[in-house]
Design an enzyme around this catalytic site. Structure first.
Site, PDB file in Angstrom:
ATOM      1  N   ILE A  31      72.975  93.087  26.638  1.00  0.00           N
ATOM      2  CA  ILE A  31      72.275  91.959  27.231  1.00  0.00           C
ATOM      3  C   ILE A  31      71.213  92.399  28.234  1.00  0.00           C
ATOM      4  O   ILE A  31      70.475  91.569  28.765  1.00  0.00           O
ATOM      5  CB  ILE A  31      73.242  90.951  27.885  1.00  0.00           C
ATOM      6  CG1 ILE A  31      73.847  91.509  29.172  1.00  0.00           C
ATOM      7  CG2 ILE A  31      74.312  90.517  26.897  1.00  0.00           C
ATOM      8  CD1 ILE A  31      74.570  90.446  29.987  1.00  0.00           C
ATOM      9  N   LYS A  71      75.255  84.051  40.418  1.00  0.00           N
ATOM     10  CA  LYS A  71      75.714  83.061  39.442  1.00  0.00           C
ATOM     11  C   LYS A  71      76.988  82.326  39.866  1.00  0.00           C
ATOM     12  O   LYS A  71      77.228  81.196  39.422  1.00  0.00           O
ATOM     13  CB  LYS A  71      75.920  83.716  38.076  1.00  0.00           C
ATOM     14  CG  LYS A  71      74.622  84.162  37.422  1.00  0.00           C
ATOM     15  CD  LYS A  71      74.848  84.688  36.029  1.00  0.00           C
ATOM     16  CE  LYS A  71      73.528  85.095  35.385  1.00  0.00           C
ATOM     17  NZ  LYS A  71      73.679  85.496  33.974  1.00  0.00           N
ATOM     18  N   ALA A  89      77.471  86.968  33.714  1.00  0.00           N
ATOM     19  CA  ALA A  89      77.161  86.925  32.283  1.00  0.00           C
ATOM     20  C   ALA A  89      78.416  87.177  31.457  1.00  0.00           C
ATOM     21  O   ALA A  89      78.640  86.525  30.432  1.00  0.00           O
ATOM     22  CB  ALA A  89      76.086  87.945  31.938  1.00  0.00           C
ATOM     23  N   GLN A 133      68.739  81.597  25.787  1.00  0.00           N
ATOM     24  CA  GLN A 133      69.193  80.851  26.963  1.00  0.00           C
ATOM     25  C   GLN A 133      68.029  80.199  27.682  1.00  0.00           C
ATOM     26  O   GLN A 133      68.150  79.099  28.223  1.00  0.00           O
ATOM     27  CB  GLN A 133      70.014  81.747  27.900  1.00  0.00           C
ATOM     28  CG  GLN A 133      69.278  82.885  28.577  1.00  0.00           C
ATOM     29  CD  GLN A 133      68.541  82.464  29.835  1.00  0.00           C
ATOM     30  OE1 GLN A 133      68.852  81.451  30.433  1.00  0.00           O
ATOM     31  NE2 GLN A 133      67.559  83.263  30.216  1.00  0.00           N
ATOM     32  N   GLY A 180      68.836  92.463  24.357  1.00  0.00           N
ATOM     33  CA  GLY A 180      68.942  91.432  25.365  1.00  0.00           C
ATOM     34  C   GLY A 180      67.877  90.365  25.277  1.00  0.00           C
ATOM     35  O   GLY A 180      68.061  89.253  25.798  1.00  0.00           O
ATOM     36  N   GLY A 234      81.875  95.010  31.500  1.00  0.00           N
ATOM     37  CA  GLY A 234      81.354  94.279  32.648  1.00  0.00           C
ATOM     38  C   GLY A 234      82.201  93.074  33.011  1.00  0.00           C
ATOM     39  O   GLY A 234      82.879  92.498  32.148  1.00  0.00           O
ATOM     40  N   TYR A 235      82.137  92.688  34.305  1.00  0.00           N
ATOM     41  CA  TYR A 235      82.940  91.567  34.819  1.00  0.00           C
ATOM     42  C   TYR A 235      82.093  90.471  35.450  1.00  0.00           C
ATOM     43  O   TYR A 235      82.623  89.519  36.012  1.00  0.00           O
ATOM     44  CB  TYR A 235      83.883  92.050  35.933  1.00  0.00           C
ATOM     45  CG  TYR A 235      84.858  93.131  35.587  1.00  0.00           C
ATOM     46  CD1 TYR A 235      85.442  93.220  34.333  1.00  0.00           C
ATOM     47  CD2 TYR A 235      85.229  94.063  36.551  1.00  0.00           C
ATOM     48  CE1 TYR A 235      86.350  94.221  34.044  1.00  0.00           C
ATOM     49  CE2 TYR A 235      86.146  95.055  36.285  1.00  0.00           C
ATOM     50  CZ  TYR A 235      86.715  95.143  35.024  1.00  0.00           C
ATOM     51  OH  TYR A 235      87.616  96.126  34.746  1.00  0.00           O
ATOM     52  N   ASP A 242      73.791  80.689  29.329  1.00  0.00           N
ATOM     53  CA  ASP A 242      74.038  82.045  28.830  1.00  0.00           C
ATOM     54  C   ASP A 242      74.845  82.037  27.536  1.00  0.00           C
ATOM     55  O   ASP A 242      74.569  82.809  26.622  1.00  0.00           O
ATOM     56  CB  ASP A 242      74.790  82.877  29.878  1.00  0.00           C
ATOM     57  CG  ASP A 242      73.869  83.460  30.939  1.00  0.00           C
ATOM     58  OD1 ASP A 242      72.662  83.592  30.666  1.00  0.00           O
ATOM     59  OD2 ASP A 242      74.360  83.790  32.022  1.00  0.00           O
ATOM     60  N   SER A 244      62.495  90.823  36.103  1.00  0.00           N
ATOM     61  CA  SER A 244      62.790  89.675  35.238  1.00  0.00           C
ATOM     62  C   SER A 244      61.633  89.359  34.302  1.00  0.00           C
ATOM     63  O   SER A 244      60.465  89.323  34.707  1.00  0.00           O
ATOM     64  CB  SER A 244      63.116  88.442  36.084  1.00  0.00           C
ATOM     65  OG  SER A 244      63.290  87.308  35.254  1.00  0.00           O
TER      66      SER A 244
END
Length: 285
Positions: free
Chosen positions: A228, A68, A134, A258, A251, A130-131, A105, A16
């Site tokens: 991202i 999340k 984000a 954010q 990203g 993607g699912y 986000d 991160s």
């Protein structure tokens, strides 16, 4: 002497970049405070939240994969926007120990697209890979700006459920991510005034993960390719997109956007956005 602090949690978390940017802003503003990272696994999430709730120095945390959605039942309040998305990426502690969940986000993602979205378009389409949490924020944000979407992933049924939950009135589509690897001769709408996005909202291409396998015949003319992923900041997908002549957004743009919203919630001051280029140099060094 104790100091106020916030942190980012996830599994994994060492990659991160959030600590670097929040600590940069704290130093630039001369504020007392720290921003850290904490490796929190799924089975330890409830204990983490319980322990931080009673820490008066803890201002909150950013939440990344895979927490999340899982963190939401552990909080006292959920902002309506985050509730609609079904994902929280920012938790803020009040003085009485109550915890509120937000999602920054969506505004962070939209920030580099703001100028384009202020213009009228004949048609707007986004292809989202993607699912995860984000992707939920992206789908909600783009639905609010009139996009038709195609969601790609390993299980199209999950993509269908995601779209039906977040924008049931929209005429959206799903497809297996594997189809992106094979060339297509699909005839795209190339009329002037169409606005297309191709967005990687998955871990594909992230350090330690498989690459995103995409044949650029699936990318409509004039598309903006947006990844991202922040580690590495310049993914193979973005490099290939530029080589093919497409505009790209990395990203870091979403990360910085954010994070600025979260920073104000944690520390009570606006992030100094006049030094974004200096911050980018630090994040990519």
């Amino acid at each position: 002497m104790s100091v106020p602090y916030a942190e980012v949690i996830g599994d994994p978390i060492i990659q991160s970049k959030s600590p670097a940017l929040h600590n940069f802003w704290l130093k630039r503003l001369g504020l007392a405070g720290e921003y850290r990272h904490a490796h929190v696994k799924a089975e330890g999430l409830a204990d983490y939240v319980a322990s931080r709730r009673t820490d008066p120095d803890w201002r909150g945390c950013n939440v990344t994969m895979p927490h999340k959605q899982a963190i939401m039942p552990l909080l006292d309040h959920i902002d309506p926007t985050a509730a609609a998305m079904g994902a929280v990426n920012t938790v803020v502690r009040a003085e009485d120990g109550t915890l509120s969940g937000y999602n920054t986000d969506a505004p962070g993602f939209l920030e580099p697209l703001r100028e384009a979205l202020a213009q009228p378009h004949l048609f707007r389409m986004a292809r989202i890979i993607g699912y995860g949490g984000a992707a939920r924020a992206l789908v909600t944000a783009l639905a609010g700006h009139g996009f038709t979407m195609v969601v790609f992933g390993r299980d199209p049924a999950k993509g269908r459920a995601l779209l039906d939950e977040l924008d049931p009135e929209g005429e959206h589509h799903v497809a297996p991510v594997s189809m992106l690897a094979e060339p297509t001769d699909f005839a795209f709408d190339d009329r002037e005034g169409c606005y297309d996005l191709v967005i990687n909202a998955s871990p594909l291409g992230m350090t330690g993960n498989p690459a995103l396998d995409i044949d650029f015949s699936h990318v409509p003319p004039g598309s903006v390719c947006y990844d991202i992923v922040t580690s590495p900041p310049d993914t193979e997908f973005l490099k290939a997109a530029r080589e093919a002549g497409f505009e790209t957004v990395d990203g870091l743009a979403m990360l910085i956007g954010q994070a600025a919203h979260a920073f104000e919630k944690f520390f009570g001051h606006e992030a100094p956005r006049d030094c974004d280029e200096e911050l980018r140099a630090i994040l990519t060094s």
